[in-house]
Design an enzyme around this catalytic site. Structure first.
Site, PDB file in Angstrom:
ATOM      1  CG  ASP A 180      -2.249   0.664   0.988  1.00 14.52           C
ATOM      2  OD1 ASP A 180      -2.348   1.487   0.059  1.00 14.52           O
ATOM      3  OD2 ASP A 180      -3.194   0.375   1.742  1.00 14.52           O
ATOM      4  CG  ASP A 242      -9.468   1.842  -0.996  1.00 15.20           C
ATOM      5  OD1 ASP A 242      -8.595   1.648  -1.875  1.00 15.20           O
ATOM      6  OD2 ASP A 242      -9.204   2.019   0.202  1.00 15.20           O
TER       7      ASP A 242
END
Length: 537
Positions: A180, A242
């Site tokens: 990430d 997301d």
């Protein structure tokens, strides 16, 4: 890891606007682009599996929530469900741990400097957990970030821990690593490259999932240095927002891939894939038709099929969608060409993908007509208006979600009565409503992303904040694909992927799917006919 050299690494177009297209130009688009070669031999087809983040997030309270917290027990039970549910033999091999597995204090082993799992929640350690997954026939996916801490606030791999962490993960038997961002963007250019080098030197084949693109260039895919991502060893990457467990979020991702198809398609292929984020199929937040749409568009787009559900609680209907062998075959097709949208962002859309044997997979998507007009703050906070009973729309086992992801929440609360939560929302002109579960919940700044089905929460939303669909927006539609638009000519056979059977007859010029439901998608496979009988139009 086997290294090869690149050919034809094109630079992104200079335009800063999405690449729009028409049927006149799309028949050959993407299908004639020279392929970009991978840096290594991993992920020859889009990865498949399961990931914890969508439903389990960073729940670390195992005392209060033992079956749903981030723990060894939860991941073992998901591994069992993956194996026993018949997913592994269909290609869904990955069990991907996400954030919040790490020990915080101290953040690294004082002697070795290595990351460690939380000893209370992972008492056997991650090597043992990986061994458990492997014994079941699953692969082991793990998470870190190119930042000092993860997005959940746990120790991560920056700065300068990439080589050590890659070696540590390889020693645990990790097969897939999601990396990430969560920190300073200016570190990513060197950090992701360092992690790629660390993985290559680790002595183990580890599929490398990068989140770098999602944090740069404001989502403009025409500006992304995809060649650099590939050269850094990334086998797939998250491009954009997301996904959240609601239709509005899913729809926005489909729109994004549709708008940027021309920029994305040349950089998708064996060893390097655009990741549209997790499948919501089986997560109990979409209708059956919406679940079919996600499965179809993800397959056409050659996106990874990584489930974001609770494998222990997937309905038979959702399981049938996930395990549809014909849909999986489209997604995993060996040619590796990403499909694209063949129309503008209209109410009905045609998406298509070339397949290795010369067939064309087609998704006929009924987005439906105009979306409701979003309603934004400020809201009336007068006592008379906000305190009235008819001000609030109560939804049981569901709540209206704010658009904007986590930024749509304007605060959380605990230990409040329902009346106290309503009063606090009333006092805030930016509060559209809130989710509520035994005194806890989240205040929402709008209700524009629609209802989220979640048995844990009820919703209380100002009636004035709930968008109303325009008249006539919820209608079925007949959707046609013209064969010339997908470079097919002559007599064509049509195979219905959802029904898993051939459509009766042979077709010429076009095929029309009748009564495609709202938010639904007819999913077919077109092939040159071997018969000249029963011609249809």
């Amino acid at each position: 890891i086997l290294l090869t050299f690149f050919s034809d690494l094109k630079q992104p177009p200079s335009s800063t606007m999405p690449q729009r297209h028409t049927k006149a130009t799309l028949a050959l688009l993407a299908f004639t682009a020279a392929p970009v070669l991978a840096r290594n031999s991993l992920a020859a087809t889009p990865p498949m599996g399961w990931m914890s983040w969508e439903l389990f997030r960073c729940n670390v309270d195992c005392e209060a929530d033992p079956d749903f917290c981030i723990s060894e027990q939860m991941y073992k039970s998901q591994t069992d469900a993956l194996a026993e549910g018949g997913y592994i033999e269909l290609g869904y091999t990955g069990i991907h741990m996400d954030d919040c597995w790490e020990e915080k204090n101290p953040p690294r082993d004082p002697k070795t400097g290595e990351l460690r799992p939380n000893a209370t929640r992972f008492p056997s350690g991650l090597k043992a957990l990986g061994d458990y997954m492997h014994a079941k026939g699953a692969t082991f996916g793990l998470y870190t970030a190119e930042s000092p801490t993860t997005c959940g606030g746990y120790p991560a791999s920056a700065p300068d821990h990439e080589a050590l962490d890659a070696k540590t993960f390889a020693g645990w038997g990790v097969d897939y690593l999601k990396v990430d961002g969560c920190g300073p963007v200016d570190y990513y250019k060197g950090g992701y490259k360092a992690m790629g080098a660390g993985l290559e030197a680790s002595g183990r084949d580890i599929v490398y999932s990068c989140s770098w693109p999602a944090y740069i260039n404001g989502g403009n895919e025409t500006l992304q240095p995809f060649g650099e991502f590939i050269m850094d060893g990334c086998n797939l990457w998250r491009n954009w927002d997301d996904i959240q467990c609601n239709w509005k979020s899913l729809e926005s991702i489909i729109d994004h891939w549709g708008e940027y198809g021309e920029a994305l398609a040349p950089y998708a292929g064996p060893g390097h894939w655009h990741d549209m984020d997790m499948l919501l199929v089986g997560a109990h937040c979409l209708t059956e038709d919406e679940e079919k749409t996600q499965m179809a568009i993800w397959s056409i787009s050659a996106a990874p099929l990584i489930m974001g559900n609770d494998l222990r609680n997937v309905s038979k209907t959702s399981q049938a969608i996930l395990q549809n062998k014909d849909a999986i075959a489209v997604n995993q097709d060996s040619l590796g060409q990403m499909g694209i949208r063949l129309s503008n962002n209209t109410a009905t859309q045609v998406w298509a993908r070339n397949l290795a044997n010369g067939d064309v997979a087609v998704a006929l998507y009924n987005k439906a007509t105009a979306d409701p007009t979003p309603i934004l703050p400020p809201f009336d906070n007068s006592t008379t208006t906000c305190g009235a009973t008819d001000t609030w729309t109560h939804t049981k086992g569901a709540y209206y979600e704010a658009c904007g992801g986590a930024s749509g929440d304007i605060g959380s609360f605990s230990d409040l009565t329902l009346e106290e939560a309503q009063a606090q929302c009333c006092a805030n002109t930016k509060c559209a409503g809130f989710s509520f579960d035994n005194g806890s919940g989240f205040f929402k700044q709008n209700a524009n992303c629609g209802l989220v089905n979640d048995g844990s929460y009820d919703g209380y939303t100002r009636a004035a904040a709930i968008p109303v669909p325009p008249p006539g927006s919820n209608q079925t539609a007949d959707i046609t694909v013209n064969f010339a638009d997908v470079n097919l000519y002559g007599d064509i056979d049509v195979y219905d992927i959802w029904a898993q059977q051939a459509v009766s007859g042979t077709f010429k010029d076009s095929y029309t799917a009748k009564d495609v439901p709202v938010h639904g998608t007819a999913f077919v496979r077109l092939s040159k006919s071997k018969s000249k009988k029963h011609m249809k139009k």
